[in-house]
Structures are given as C-alpha cells and as structure tokens.
Write a protein that holds these residues in place. Structure first.
Motif, PDB file in Angstrom:
ATOM      1  N   LYS A 143     -10.981   1.761  -1.864  1.00 12.55           N
ATOM      2  CA  LYS A 143     -10.181   1.848  -2.888  1.00 12.55           C
ATOM      3  C   LYS A 143     -10.306   0.092  -3.349  1.00 12.55           C
ATOM      4  O   LYS A 143     -10.743  -0.206  -4.572  1.00 12.55           O
ATOM      5  N   ARG A 144     -10.131  -0.738  -2.539  1.00 12.57           N
ATOM      6  CA  ARG A 144     -10.347  -1.977  -2.832  1.00 12.57           C
ATOM      7  C   ARG A 144     -11.730  -2.472  -3.387  1.00 12.57           C
ATOM      8  O   ARG A 144     -11.961  -3.124  -4.396  1.00 12.57           O
ATOM      9  N   THR A 178       0.498   4.321  -0.313  1.00 14.94           N
ATOM     10  CA  THR A 178      -0.028   5.538   0.171  1.00 14.94           C
ATOM     11  C   THR A 178       0.422   5.638   1.705  1.00 14.94           C
ATOM     12  O   THR A 178       0.205   6.521   2.586  1.00 14.94           O
ATOM     13  N   ILE A 225      -8.334   2.481   2.263  1.00 17.00           N
ATOM     14  CA  ILE A 225      -7.685   1.125   1.459  1.00 17.00           C
ATOM     15  C   ILE A 225      -8.839   0.333   1.207  1.00 17.00           C
ATOM     16  O   ILE A 225      -9.164  -0.230   0.240  1.00 17.00           O
ATOM     17  N   GLU A 265      -6.846   5.964   6.941  1.00 20.75           N
ATOM     18  CA  GLU A 265      -6.022   5.315   5.761  1.00 20.75           C
ATOM     19  C   GLU A 265      -6.643   3.980   5.716  1.00 20.75           C
ATOM     20  O   GLU A 265      -6.597   3.487   4.373  1.00 20.75           O
ATOM     21  N   ASN A 304       0.996  -1.298   0.150  1.00 16.37           N
ATOM     22  CA  ASN A 304       0.106  -0.127  -0.114  1.00 16.37           C
ATOM     23  C   ASN A 304       0.907   1.373  -0.101  1.00 16.37           C
ATOM     24  O   ASN A 304       1.190   1.639   1.019  1.00 16.37           O
TER      25      ASN A 304
END
Length: 275
Positions: free
Chosen positions: A238-239, A190, A235, A231, A188
């Motif tokens: 986004k997934r 980011t 994630i 965060e 990851n």
C-alpha cells in the motif's frame, strides 16, 4: 532476600533465566496488544501516562502474585467436576478471562465495521473513556495472564528469584515497546482489525484451556506471526502504491508547468487580439 538471588552464583541457572524471560516476553505479547488498543481510546496526551501506570501496576501485581506462588500452584487443584471434567480455580479464571476478551473484541469489531452504531462498547470513543477504566481493564486482564504464566514458570524452575528477574525484564520490555506499538496500530487502521482478531483467538484459546482442551501455544503464535507477516506485506504494498501515485502526480504537474505557452490562432485578416 539474599537467598532469593543466590542462583546468580550458579551458571546453570542462567539458562533457566533466559528461557523464562523469553517465555514471559512471548506470553506478554497478548497483553501488550490489548494495552495498545485500549490506550489508543484515550486522548493522545493521556495515552502514555495510562500505559505507564497500567504496566507499572501490572508489575506490582505480578510480583505480589509471585510472593504467593505456593497458593497460586494450589489453584490447579480440582474444586468440582462437571461432565466428567474437574474444574480448578485456574480453569475458572481462564474461562472468565477468555469470555471477557471475546466479548470485548466482538464489540470492538462490530463498532469498527458499523461506525454509525452509537451503542456503548466496553472500549468506546475517547470522549467517554476514562483513564481509570482503562487501567482497571489492563489490570484485570493482566491478572488472568499472570496466573497462567506463573503456573507455567513454576513448571520450569523452583527458584523464585529467577521468576522475579524474568517478570521484571519482561514488564520493562513491555513498557518500552508499548509506545511504538500503540503508534503503529494507530497509524495503520487495518492492523487494529488484525489485533482484534488476535484477541478473539486468544480468548477462545483461554476458554478451551479452561475447559480442558489444551491448544499448544506454538500453533497460536505461529498463526499470529504469519498473519502479521501478511499484513506487513500489505502495508508495504500500500505504501509503494501511494508513493508511485505521488510520483506520477508530481511528474504530471512538472510536465504541465514546463509546457510552452500557446497563442490562440487568429482568423485570416482579423486584427490581433489584445488581452
């Protein structure tokens, strides 16, 4: 040696032991983030070895410092005064460690934001980073965190045996968690920027502490936990978007493959086209 672990016969000592173990684990989070970022700069086949050697030597360093606990406590004594504030060796070590963290994190953030800039960074590309340099930096920063944690531990208990057990447990947990954390950070990108932001904040906190401005650790770790939670949600979102896009592409491909073949229309009276 037997006297050192005589506390095991006292049930009340276990409360201090558990408290100290939790404190050592919490204080070790900073060091673990630093180790994860640093080891990921090495080739993949050498990362685990670097982490094991670095954390193993850090354990030896901490146990060695515990054997000189009486000397470490004296590091809080003022050695000179500047602008009305007395500075001790502990303050100077914290300031130096904080400046090191701020410099390293700033360099890495600059390199991440501007990858075309080929200037050397303290943690540069894997091709130019050596295992020895990684281990040395792990030990230098662990020295800073160790002195601070030992001084804090002395304020909680006078039993050196409790400190030894707490340090060993915390370092073993760091060793177990370092691999999964390093892989998570690598998977990851980011998170790397977030971790570098943590290091910047921790560095500034160390500098402020060395200058006499104490920042409660609870505020620091609460901010880190909140940022990590946000965060984590990013994630997961986004997934989910990636999975939805893959499902949409799969459904579109299935629709095209299941559509019946169409024969082109022929002009009236024209012979059929043979393909």
């Amino acid at each position: 040696m037997a006297d050192m672990f005589a506390f095991l016969a006292d049930p009340a000592a276990y409360v201090a032991l558990i408290t100290l173990v939790v404190m050592e684990i919490v204080l070790g989070i900073d060091n673990l983030v630093f180790i994860s970022i640093l080891s990921n700069k090495l080739p993949e086949n050498r990362r685990a070895t670097a982490r094991r050697i670095g954390i193993g030597l850090a354990l030896i360093l901490r146990l060695g410092l515990l054997s000189t606990v009486a000397f470490i406590v004296q590091l809080t004594a003022s050695i000179f005064e500047l602008f009305g504030h007395g500075f001790s060796w502990r303050d100077l070590i914290l300031i130096a460690g904080g400046l090191f963290l701020v410099w390293k994190a700033t360099k890495e953030i600059h390199h991440s934001v501007d990858p075309e800039d080929h200037k050397d960074t303290i943690v540069s590309r894997a091709a130019t980073v050596t295992m020895g340099a990684v281990i040395l930096q792990i030990l230098l920063l662990d020295l800073v965190f160790s002195i601070d944690s030992i001084i804090t531990a002395v304020g909680m208990t006078n039993e050196v045996g409790i400190m030894v057990v707490a340090v060993v447990v915390a370092v073993v947990l760091m060793l177990v968690a370092s691999g999964p954390l390093s892989r998570f950070i690598e998977a990851n990108p980011t998170v790397v920027m977030l971790a570098l932001g943590f290091l910047l904040m921790i560095g500034m906190t160390l500098i402020a502490d060395g200058l006499g401005f104490h920042v409660p650790k609870g505020y620091i770790y609460a901010a880190m936990a909140f940022s990590a939670l946000v965060e984590g949600l990013n994630i997961l979102a986004k997934r989910k978007r990636r999975l939805d896009a893959e499902r949409a592409r799969t459904a579109a491909a299935d629709t095209v493959s299941e559509a019946p073949a169409t024969v082109p229309a022929q002009p009236h009276g024209a012979p059929p086209t043979i393909s």
